[in-house]
Design an enzyme around this catalytic site. Structure first.
Site, PDB file in Angstrom:
ATOM      1  N   GLY A   1       8.354  -2.766  -6.260  1.00  0.00           N
ATOM      2  CA  GLY A   1       7.469  -2.737  -7.526  1.00  0.00           C
ATOM      3  C   GLY A   1       7.064  -1.409  -8.142  1.00  0.00           C
ATOM      4  O   GLY A   1       6.385  -1.172  -9.230  1.00  0.00           O
TER       5      GLY A   1
ATOM      6  N   GLY B   1     -11.381   6.851  -9.262  1.00  0.00           N
ATOM      7  CA  GLY B   1     -11.937   6.620  -8.114  1.00  0.00           C
ATOM      8  C   GLY B   1     -11.729   7.755  -7.041  1.00  0.00           C
ATOM      9  O   GLY B   1     -12.791   8.276  -6.401  1.00  0.00           O
ATOM     10  N   ILE B   2     -10.542   8.168  -6.300  1.00  0.00           N
ATOM     11  CA  ILE B   2     -10.651   9.083  -5.404  1.00  0.00           C
ATOM     12  C   ILE B   2     -10.955  10.545  -5.925  1.00  0.00           C
ATOM     13  O   ILE B   2     -11.529  11.195  -5.113  1.00  0.00           O
ATOM     14  CB  ILE B   2      -8.766   8.912  -4.904  1.00  0.00           C
TER      15      ILE B   2
ATOM     16  N   TYR C   1       7.517   5.315 -10.003  1.00  0.00           N
ATOM     17  CA  TYR C   1       6.306   6.057  -9.230  1.00  0.00           C
ATOM     18  C   TYR C   1       6.871   6.533  -7.971  1.00  0.00           C
ATOM     19  O   TYR C   1       6.402   7.796  -7.771  1.00  0.00           O
ATOM     20  CB  TYR C   1       5.176   4.927  -9.147  1.00  0.00           C
TER      21      TYR C   1
ATOM     22  N   PRO D   1      -2.447   8.503  -0.080  1.00  0.00           N
ATOM     23  CA  PRO D   1      -3.333   7.336  -0.053  1.00  0.00           C
ATOM     24  C   PRO D   1      -2.234   5.985   0.411  1.00  0.00           C
ATOM     25  O   PRO D   1      -1.327   5.838  -0.361  1.00  0.00           O
ATOM     26  CB  PRO D   1      -3.818   7.080  -1.349  1.00  0.00           C
ATOM     27  N   GLY D   2      -2.827   5.213   0.912  1.00  0.00           N
ATOM     28  CA  GLY D   2      -2.226   3.654   1.044  1.00  0.00           C
ATOM     29  C   GLY D   2      -3.067   3.032  -0.101  1.00  0.00           C
ATOM     30  O   GLY D   2      -3.868   3.576  -0.866  1.00  0.00           O
TER      31      GLY D   2
ATOM     32  N   ASN E   1      -4.356  15.405  -8.425  1.00  0.00           N
ATOM     33  CA  ASN E   1      -5.102  14.017  -7.958  1.00  0.00           C
ATOM     34  C   ASN E   1      -4.768  13.032  -9.208  1.00  0.00           C
ATOM     35  O   ASN E   1      -4.344  11.854  -8.845  1.00  0.00           O
ATOM     36  CB  ASN E   1      -6.539  14.064  -7.633  1.00  0.00           C
ATOM     37  N   ALA E   2      -4.724  13.392 -10.528  1.00  0.00           N
ATOM     38  CA  ALA E   2      -4.335  12.325 -11.515  1.00  0.00           C
ATOM     39  C   ALA E   2      -3.306  11.498 -11.377  1.00  0.00           C
ATOM     40  O   ALA E   2      -2.077  12.205 -10.925  1.00  0.00           O
ATOM     41  CB  ALA E   2      -4.452  13.077 -12.845  1.00  0.00           C
ATOM     42  N   GLY E   3      -3.043  10.373 -11.541  1.00  0.00           N
ATOM     43  CA  GLY E   3      -2.059   9.590 -11.457  1.00  0.00           C
ATOM     44  C   GLY E   3      -2.155   8.335 -12.139  1.00  0.00           C
ATOM     45  O   GLY E   3      -3.285   7.871 -12.620  1.00  0.00           O
TER      46      GLY E   3
HETATM   47  N1  LIG Z   1      -5.560   3.451  -5.406  1.00  0.00           N
HETATM   48  C1  LIG Z   1      -4.596   3.598  -4.733  1.00  0.00           C
HETATM   49  O1  LIG Z   1      -4.200   2.626  -4.089  1.00  0.00           O
HETATM   50  C2  LIG Z   1      -3.594   4.562  -4.483  1.00  0.00           C
HETATM   51  C3  LIG Z   1      -2.416   4.472  -3.622  1.00  0.00           C
HETATM   52  C4  LIG Z   1      -1.701   5.637  -3.622  1.00  0.00           C
HETATM   53  C5  LIG Z   1      -1.817   6.553  -4.355  1.00  0.00           C
HETATM   54  N2  LIG Z   1      -2.879   6.920  -5.254  1.00  0.00           N
HETATM   55  C6  LIG Z   1      -2.978   8.118  -6.066  1.00  0.00           C
HETATM   56  O2  LIG Z   1      -4.431   8.674  -5.877  1.00  0.00           O
HETATM   57  C7  LIG Z   1      -4.492   9.396  -7.066  1.00  0.00           C
HETATM   58  C8  LIG Z   1      -6.032   8.958  -7.661  1.00  0.00           C
HETATM   59  O3  LIG Z   1      -5.814   7.594  -8.145  1.00  0.00           O
HETATM   60  P1  LIG Z   1      -7.127   6.596  -8.153  1.00  0.00           P
HETATM   61  O4  LIG Z   1      -6.767   5.398  -7.161  1.00  0.00           O
HETATM   62  O5  LIG Z   1      -8.236   7.168  -7.979  1.00  0.00           O
HETATM   63  O6  LIG Z   1      -6.994   5.989  -9.549  1.00  0.00           O
HETATM   64  P2  LIG Z   1      -8.011   5.887 -10.678  1.00  0.00           P
HETATM   65  O7  LIG Z   1      -7.298   5.170 -11.889  1.00  0.00           O
HETATM   66  O8  LIG Z   1      -9.428   5.687 -10.431  1.00  0.00           O
HETATM   67  O9  LIG Z   1      -8.074   7.396 -11.146  1.00  0.00           O
HETATM   68  C9  LIG Z   1      -7.122   8.306 -11.836  1.00  0.00           C
HETATM   69  C10 LIG Z   1      -7.600   9.178 -12.853  1.00  0.00           C
HETATM   70  O10 LIG Z   1      -6.684   9.954 -13.471  1.00  0.00           O
HETATM   71  C11 LIG Z   1      -7.017  10.065 -14.846  1.00  0.00           C
HETATM   72  N3  LIG Z   1      -5.740  10.216 -15.637  1.00  0.00           N
HETATM   73  C12 LIG Z   1      -4.719   9.431 -15.826  1.00  0.00           C
HETATM   74  N4  LIG Z   1      -3.667  10.109 -16.328  1.00  0.00           N
HETATM   75  C13 LIG Z   1      -4.184  11.248 -16.815  1.00  0.00           C
HETATM   76  C14 LIG Z   1      -3.635  12.475 -17.595  1.00  0.00           C
HETATM   77  N5  LIG Z   1      -2.492  12.470 -18.058  1.00  0.00           N
HETATM   78  N6  LIG Z   1      -4.422  13.557 -17.434  1.00  0.00           N
HETATM   79  C15 LIG Z   1      -5.528  13.676 -17.034  1.00  0.00           C
HETATM   80  N7  LIG Z   1      -6.222  12.675 -16.107  1.00  0.00           N
HETATM   81  C16 LIG Z   1      -5.612  11.523 -16.173  1.00  0.00           C
HETATM   82  C17 LIG Z   1      -7.533   8.772 -15.277  1.00  0.00           C
HETATM   83  O11 LIG Z   1      -8.166   8.825 -16.327  1.00  0.00           O
HETATM   84  C18 LIG Z   1      -8.412   8.435 -13.944  1.00  0.00           C
HETATM   85  O12 LIG Z   1      -9.662   9.044 -13.977  1.00  0.00           O
HETATM   86  C19 LIG Z   1      -3.344   9.054  -7.831  1.00  0.00           C
HETATM   87  O13 LIG Z   1      -2.558  10.140  -8.054  1.00  0.00           O
HETATM   88  C20 LIG Z   1      -2.793   7.765  -7.546  1.00  0.00           C
HETATM   89  O14 LIG Z   1      -1.121   7.903  -7.780  1.00  0.00           O
HETATM   90  C21 LIG Z   1      -3.522   5.804  -5.530  1.00  0.00           C
END
Ligand SMILES: NC(=O)c1ccc[n+]([C@@H]2O[C@H](COP(=O)([O-])OP(=O)(O)OC[C@H]3O[C@@H](n4cnc5c(N)ncnc54)[C@H](O)[C@@H]3O)[C@@H](O)[C@H]2O)c1
Length: 255
Positions: free
Chosen positions: A151, A17-18, A155, A185-186, A90-92
């Site tokens: 929770g 997404g992000i 992380y 991000p929130g 960004n991956a998470g």
């Molecule tokens: N969405 C939220 O509410 C939120 C809040 C705080 C922080 N974040 C952080 O923002 C970032 C993006 O998250 P998002 O919400 O877009 O999530 P998302 O699940 O939409 O995207 C995460 C992407 O990371 C990829 N990924 C996961 N593990 C991987 C690996 N080992 N190697 C390569 N790619 C990998 C996934 O395939 C996916 O495409 C993350 O770091 C997440 O922790 C998100």
């Protein structure tokens, strides 16, 4: 934004997404974008969207927890697009559970993706940036690192580690004109948030609780994050380093 035309930008988790919104935004500023994801299909979808809009991007399958895959994908990026100017870690991944109910195998997975993965990427990309005396690094952490989040103990620990790591690297590499900043991000409307909510007793109630706690009255959208990430990747942010910013609609206002 200034300084992005023809720059080579690498975004991990670029198929999500992000990450997807960030890749598209960098491409719309004229950058050449390497979309890294362990899910090649989702990375390719992002590339197809960028190409259809007239931008330049390529997809690379890369599991950031695997150093050999990281080295190979970084080398392939440099061969195809050129030396990397901007790295977005960004991956998470997350799992929503009280700490005492988690098990060590979950800690290992959380640490591997959210902390060690970024270490691998930084270790692979930073030496080239240092040699060329130019770089922009943006690490995507979380408000969980700034204020804590029930929770999400392990992380949060990983994301807090990413914040401390970023400040240290910002100091170590400042004289090489490399900046390192953190975007937190929130709650943001992506697959990750839906996955986290599924771990709760009532997922819809949890999402509504997040929304109503946000002063600006809505969840974040991926583009909200992309705006801040692209700014830190640009030359408009050339004099900003070692900083942490929350993009959360005002959910946290600490520090
Ligand atoms: N969405 C939220 O509410 C939120 C809040 C705080 C922080 N974040 C952080 O923002 C970032 C993006 O998250 P998002 O919400 O877009 O999530 P998302 O699940 O939409 O995207 C995460 C992407 O990371 C990829 N990924 C996961 N593990 C991987 C690996 N080992 N190697 C390569 N790619 C990998 C996934 O395939 C996916 O495409 C993350 O770091 C997440 O922790 C998100």
């Amino acid at each position: 934004m200034r300084g992005l035309k023809d720059k080579v930008v690498l975004v991990t988790g670029g198929g999500g997404g992000i990450g997807g919104a960030t890749c598209s935004r960098f491409a719309s500023e004229g950058a050449k974008v390497a979309v890294f994801d362990m899910n090649l299909e989702s990375a390719q979808k992002v590339v197809d969207g960028i190409t259809a809009a007239g931008g330049n991007a390529a997809a690379f399958k890369c599991d950031i927890t695997n150093r050999a895959e990281v080295d190979a994908a970084v080398a392939a990026t440099e061969a195809q697009l050129g030396p990397i100017d901007v790295l977005v870690n960004n991956a998470g991944w997350d799992v929503f559970k009280p700490f005492v109910k988690t098990v060590p195998s979950e800690w290992d997975k959380l640490i591997a993706i959210n902390l060690t993965g970024a270490l691998h990427m930084l270790h692979a990309v930073l030496p080239g940036m240092a040699e060329r005396k130019y770089g922009r690094i943006v690490n995507v952490a979380s408000d969980a690192a700034r204020g804590g989040s029930s929770g999400e103990a392990v992380y949060s620990a990983c994301k807090g580690g990413l914040v401390a790591l970023s400040k240290t690297l910002a100091r170590e590499h400042a004289r090489q004109s490399i900046t390192v900043n953190v975007v937190c991000p929130g709650p943001t409307d992506t697959a990750l948030l839906s996955g986290v909510a599924e771990g709760a007793r009532d997922p819809a109630k949890l999402i509504e609780a997040f929304r109503s706690a946000i002063p600006l009255g809505r969840l974040g959208q991926p583009d909200d994050l992309a705006n801040a990430i692209v700014f830190f990747g640009s030359d408009d942010a050339a004099f900003i380093t070692g900083q942490v910013i929350s993009v959360s609609g005002g959910l946290t206002m600490v520090g």
